[in-house]
Design an enzyme around this catalytic site. Structure first.
Site, PDB file in Angstrom:
ATOM      1  N   LYS A   1       9.564 -11.018  16.629  1.00  0.00           N
ATOM      2  CA  LYS A   1      10.128  -9.731  17.058  1.00  0.00           C
ATOM      3  C   LYS A   1      10.956  -9.846  18.339  1.00  0.00           C
ATOM      4  O   LYS A   1      11.986  -9.200  18.473  1.00  0.00           O
ATOM      5  CB  LYS A   1       9.011  -8.713  17.289  1.00  0.00           C
ATOM      6  CG  LYS A   1       8.257  -8.287  16.044  1.00  0.00           C
ATOM      7  CD  LYS A   1       7.298  -7.187  16.429  1.00  0.00           C
ATOM      8  CE  LYS A   1       6.272  -6.903  15.388  1.00  0.00           C
ATOM      9  NZ  LYS A   1       5.463  -5.721  15.703  1.00  0.00           N
TER      10      LYS A   1
ATOM     11  N   ASP B   1       7.789   0.622  15.511  1.00  0.00           N
ATOM     12  CA  ASP B   1       6.352   0.646  15.867  1.00  0.00           C
ATOM     13  C   ASP B   1       5.963   1.913  16.637  1.00  0.00           C
ATOM     14  O   ASP B   1       4.913   2.499  16.389  1.00  0.00           O
ATOM     15  CB  ASP B   1       5.989  -0.580  16.709  1.00  0.00           C
ATOM     16  CG  ASP B   1       5.887  -1.841  15.872  1.00  0.00           C
ATOM     17  OD1 ASP B   1       5.630  -1.731  14.659  1.00  0.00           O
ATOM     18  OD2 ASP B   1       6.052  -2.949  16.432  1.00  0.00           O
TER      19      ASP B   1
END
Ligand code: ATR
Length: 280
Positions: free
Chosen positions: A66, A104
């Site tokens: 990420k 997220d």
């Protein structure tokens, strides 16, 4: 020909994303398939460009990719992903551009809203200062929460609080070490655990016990392995409302699905599929 979607990560064998997204594609009768691919950080750029060249519909990125993704020349991060410092969703635009998003924080917000929480003005304690905490802190600050980041390594908590403050979002934020947690919890409305405490195999560890919580609390543990973490058991014992990490997993996936396809996916089915996979 089937449109291919995927998640890149390493390790990736236990990812729940293929089951979750394939269930959604089937229910919507979309001619698409979602696979997990093991990709190392040093090969990430080649893998993304390869997926783009092969006409993939979209990608998710997970540990340890990420943060690496943000440094790649081939991806243009959206402003929120840039601030968070991590990309978990890759969109191949019709223009040929590749955009990186982070879903997220929105996933966590939607999970909280399932228990009908007013985020604006809520006093929220976020335990942890890693990647998940960053995504959650930026999102909740954008929604006007009063956030305290508490972390074992105090400097990381302060650093995150400073990063969020610099973004001049409507909410307020401060960072501190774990020492003052008891007093902070007395004043707070919501506790979100983003640390690895309670995660398999350390299932008996917890950031807080029932005595430190109260019945007006909402306790959200982003850990979903095990499904019922010790923190959630402690919260229930205190009479608090609980939110499972499974919901964040499902909602971050649902947000990615919308970015790729423009279609609202069946979140209840995705949740059922993830719960079945975790209980198998
Ligand atoms: P992620 O990116 O998934 O959020 P991470 O960056 O590894 O994961 O962050 C893990 C978090 O759990 C950190 O906030 C870490 O605290 P430190 O910054 O002090 O390392 C926290 N954590 C891990 N083990 C812990 C423990 N035993 N007690 C308290 N906090 C812990």
């Amino acid at each position: 020909m089937k449109r291919v979607f995927g998640v890149f990560g390493d390790p990736i064998g236990h990812s729940l994303s293929p089951a979750m997204h394939n269930a959604a594609f089937s229910a919507l009768e979309m001619d698409c398939v979602y696979h997990a691919f093991r990709v190392r950080p040093e090969k990430l750029e080649k893998a993304i460009l390869g997926a783009e060249a092969m006409g993939f519909g979209g990608l998710n990125l997970t540990v340890p990719l990420k943060e690496t993704a943000l440094k790649l020349d081939c991806i243009r991060p959206d402003p929120l992903a840039d601030k968070i410092g991590a990309i978990n969703t890759v969109v191949f635009e019709k223009t040929g551009e590749i955009t990186g998003y982070n879903t997220d924080g929105l996933g966590a917000k939607k999970a909280l809203l399932e228990v009908a929480v007013e985020i604006k003005g809520s006093k929220i304690v976020v335990a942890g200062a890693g990647g998940a905490a960053r995504a959650i802190a930026f999102q909740l600050a954008a929604d006007g929460a009063e956030i305290t980041i508490i972390n074992r390594t105090e400097e990381r908590a302060i650093e995150l609080a400073v990063d969020v403050s610099v973004a001049a979002l409507p909410g307020r934020i401060k960072g501190t070490g774990l020492a003052g947690i008891k007093n902070l919890l007395k004043e707070a409305d919501i506790l979100i655990n983003t640390t690895t405490l309670g995660m398999h195999p350390n299932t008996e560890t917890t950031i807080a016990t029932a005595e430190e919580l109260h019945s007006d609390f909402i306790v959200f543990d982003i850990v979903y392995n095990p499904l019922e973490t010790r923190l959630l058991r402690e919260a229930r014992a205190a009479g608090a409302k609980t939110v499972s990490g499974v919901l964040m997993l499902v909602f971050q996936g649902a947000e990615a699905f919308k970015l790729w396809t423009g279609i609202e996916p069946p979140v209840e089915l995705m949740k059922k599929t993830v719960l079945e996979a975790l209980q198998a």
